[in-house]
Motif scaffolding. Structure first.
Motif, mmCIF file in Angstrom:
data_model
loop_
_atom_site.group_PDB
_atom_site.id
_atom_site.type_symbol
_atom_site.label_atom_id
_atom_site.label_comp_id
_atom_site.label_asym_id
_atom_site.label_seq_id
_atom_site.Cartn_x
_atom_site.Cartn_y
_atom_site.Cartn_z
ATOM 1 N N LEU A 112 4.722 -23.594 -13.787
ATOM 2 C CA LEU A 112 4.962 -23.192 -15.174
ATOM 3 C C LEU A 112 5.835 -21.946 -15.240
ATOM 4 C CD1 LEU A 112 1.454 -23.857 -16.725
ATOM 5 C CD2 LEU A 112 3.600 -24.965 -17.372
ATOM 6 N N GLU A 113 5.627 -21.024 -14.320
ATOM 7 C CA GLU A 113 6.446 -19.812 -14.272
ATOM 8 C C GLU A 113 7.905 -20.157 -13.971
ATOM 9 O OE1 GLU A 113 6.699 -16.079 -11.241
ATOM 10 O OE2 GLU A 113 4.685 -16.637 -11.921
ATOM 11 N N VAL A 114 8.127 -21.039 -12.996
ATOM 12 C CA VAL A 114 9.484 -21.451 -12.629
ATOM 13 C C VAL A 114 10.172 -22.152 -13.795
ATOM 14 C CG1 VAL A 114 10.801 -23.035 -11.135
ATOM 15 C CG2 VAL A 114 9.031 -21.564 -10.144
ATOM 16 N N PHE A 115 9.403 -22.942 -14.536
ATOM 17 C CA PHE A 115 9.965 -23.671 -15.673
ATOM 18 C C PHE A 115 9.814 -22.896 -16.986
ATOM 19 C CE2 PHE A 115 9.806 -27.015 -12.544
ATOM 20 C CZ PHE A 115 10.922 -27.777 -12.839
ATOM 21 N N ASN A 116 9.685 -21.570 -16.888
ATOM 22 C CA ASN A 116 9.633 -20.682 -18.061
ATOM 23 C C ASN A 116 8.577 -21.095 -19.082
ATOM 24 O OD1 ASN A 116 11.759 -19.000 -17.146
ATOM 25 N ND2 ASN A 116 13.201 -20.606 -17.757
ATOM 26 N N GLN A 117 7.412 -21.474 -18.593
ATOM 27 C CA GLN A 117 6.271 -21.862 -19.428
ATOM 28 C C GLN A 117 6.544 -23.098 -20.286
ATOM 29 O OE1 GLN A 117 3.416 -20.344 -18.670
ATOM 30 N NE2 GLN A 117 4.621 -19.048 -17.303
ATOM 31 N N GLU A 118 7.577 -23.856 -19.932
ATOM 32 C CA GLU A 118 7.879 -25.100 -20.656
ATOM 33 C C GLU A 118 7.104 -26.224 -19.990
ATOM 34 O OE1 GLU A 118 11.977 -25.767 -21.872
ATOM 35 O OE2 GLU A 118 12.414 -23.692 -21.252
ATOM 36 N N GLU A 119 5.898 -26.454 -20.508
ATOM 37 C CA GLU A 119 4.958 -27.383 -19.883
ATOM 38 C C GLU A 119 5.505 -28.808 -19.774
ATOM 39 O OE1 GLU A 119 0.199 -28.273 -20.094
ATOM 40 O OE2 GLU A 119 1.219 -27.690 -21.939
ATOM 41 N N GLU A 120 6.188 -29.276 -20.807
ATOM 42 C CA GLU A 120 6.718 -30.641 -20.775
ATOM 43 C C GLU A 120 7.724 -30.820 -19.639
ATOM 44 O OE1 GLU A 120 8.098 -32.173 -24.510
ATOM 45 O OE2 GLU A 120 6.338 -31.387 -25.563
ATOM 46 N N LYS A 121 8.611 -29.853 -19.464
ATOM 47 C CA LYS A 121 9.596 -29.933 -18.372
ATOM 48 C C LYS A 121 8.895 -29.909 -17.022
ATOM 49 C CE LYS A 121 13.671 -27.971 -20.564
ATOM 50 N NZ LYS A 121 14.645 -26.887 -20.546
ATOM 51 N N TRP A 122 7.923 -29.032 -16.878
ATOM 52 C CA TRP A 122 7.161 -28.923 -15.633
ATOM 53 C C TRP A 122 6.450 -30.245 -15.314
ATOM 54 C CZ3 TRP A 122 5.529 -27.716 -11.092
ATOM 55 C CH2 TRP A 122 4.182 -27.727 -10.729
ATOM 56 N N LEU A 123 5.797 -30.824 -16.307
ATOM 57 C CA LEU A 123 5.072 -32.075 -16.080
ATOM 58 C C LEU A 123 6.022 -33.229 -15.772
ATOM 59 C CD1 LEU A 123 2.338 -31.703 -18.841
ATOM 60 C CD2 LEU A 123 2.041 -31.474 -16.354
ATOM 61 N N ARG A 124 7.185 -33.252 -16.425
ATOM 62 C CA ARG A 124 8.193 -34.277 -16.114
ATOM 63 C C ARG A 124 8.674 -34.133 -14.685
ATOM 64 N NH1 ARG A 124 10.600 -33.519 -21.164
ATOM 65 N NH2 ARG A 124 12.100 -32.126 -20.212
ATOM 66 N N TRP A 125 8.936 -32.887 -14.263
ATOM 67 C CA TRP A 125 9.404 -32.629 -12.901
ATOM 68 C C TRP A 125 8.372 -33.117 -11.879
ATOM 69 C CZ3 TRP A 125 7.677 -29.621 -8.793
ATOM 70 C CH2 TRP A 125 8.583 -29.464 -7.741
ATOM 71 N N LEU A 126 7.102 -32.899 -12.165
ATOM 72 C CA LEU A 126 6.048 -33.338 -11.245
ATOM 73 C C LEU A 126 6.051 -34.852 -11.014
ATOM 74 C CD1 LEU A 126 2.835 -31.343 -12.245
ATOM 75 C CD2 LEU A 126 3.976 -31.334 -10.024
ATOM 76 N N GLN A 127 6.446 -35.606 -12.045
ATOM 77 C CA GLN A 127 6.382 -37.069 -11.996
ATOM 78 C C GLN A 127 7.666 -37.735 -11.521
ATOM 79 O OE1 GLN A 127 3.548 -38.679 -12.472
ATOM 80 N NE2 GLN A 127 2.461 -36.829 -13.049
ATOM 81 N N LYS A 128 8.730 -36.945 -11.375
ATOM 82 C CA LYS A 128 10.047 -37.497 -11.063
ATOM 83 C C LYS A 128 10.316 -37.462 -9.556
ATOM 84 C CE LYS A 128 14.688 -37.035 -12.909
ATOM 85 N NZ LYS A 128 15.577 -36.190 -13.681
#
Length: 163
Positions: free
Chosen positions: A111-127
């Motif tokens: 979340l820190e790396v993705f600037n607290q943008e949870e949706e982007k972080w969760l998408r990255w985890l699944q890609k």
């Protein structure tokens, strides 16, 4: 599984927030109305040895936006064991406790790396990710080595080194 603010209002469950306490950043995991806090590896070792409550699995599930069944699969824990131990208010063994704490730290780092943008972080985890051999980051969370690889990948993203 909630935290009261200074004003006395209840907040939704918080697994971890980089909490500024006196002069140190500590990790916080709230589960089953118990707060686990650590700020160093030695403090983490101590918590791991004591054991973490089974409710933390549900908290991780909420943070990753995936079913408890998926988290149990990553942990290698049968659903029946989880159900029984959770109803008995038991504590996890050292391996499972350590996994929960490491994944908590990883989620917050992501979340820190993705600037607290949870949706982007969760998408990255699944890609699927080329630097992870074409595997999805979430699929590597079943081992400590996999968690370390995902952390390394996040570190490269944070510092702009994608090679």
């Amino acid at each position: 599984m909630s935290i009261r603010t200074k004003s006395g209002k209840k907040n939704p469950p918080v697994i971890k927030g980089r909490k500024k306490s006196e002069s140190e950043n500590n990790w916080i995991l709230v589960s089953d109305d118990k707060t686990y806090e650590w700020g160093s590896q030695m403090a983490r070792v101590s918590l791991v040895r004591e054991g973490i409550g089974y409710g933390a699995i549900e908290t991780i599930s909420n943070r990753l936006h995936c079913p408890v069944k998926t988290v149990l699969s990553l942990m290698g824990m049968p659903q029946t064991t989880y159900n029984k131990k959770k109803s008995e208010h038991s504590l996890m063994d050292t391996h499972s406790s350590e996994w929960v704490l490491l994944v908590t730290e990883l989620i917050d780092y992501g979340l820190e790396v993705f600037n607290q943008e949870e949706e982007k972080w969760l998408r990255w985890l699944q890609k699927p990710n080329l630097s992870l051999g074409g595997q999805t980051p979430v699929s590597l969370l079943d081992t400590i080595s996999g968690i370390d690889e995902v952390r390394s990948c996040l570190n490269r993203i944070e510092f702009g080194n994608f090679a």
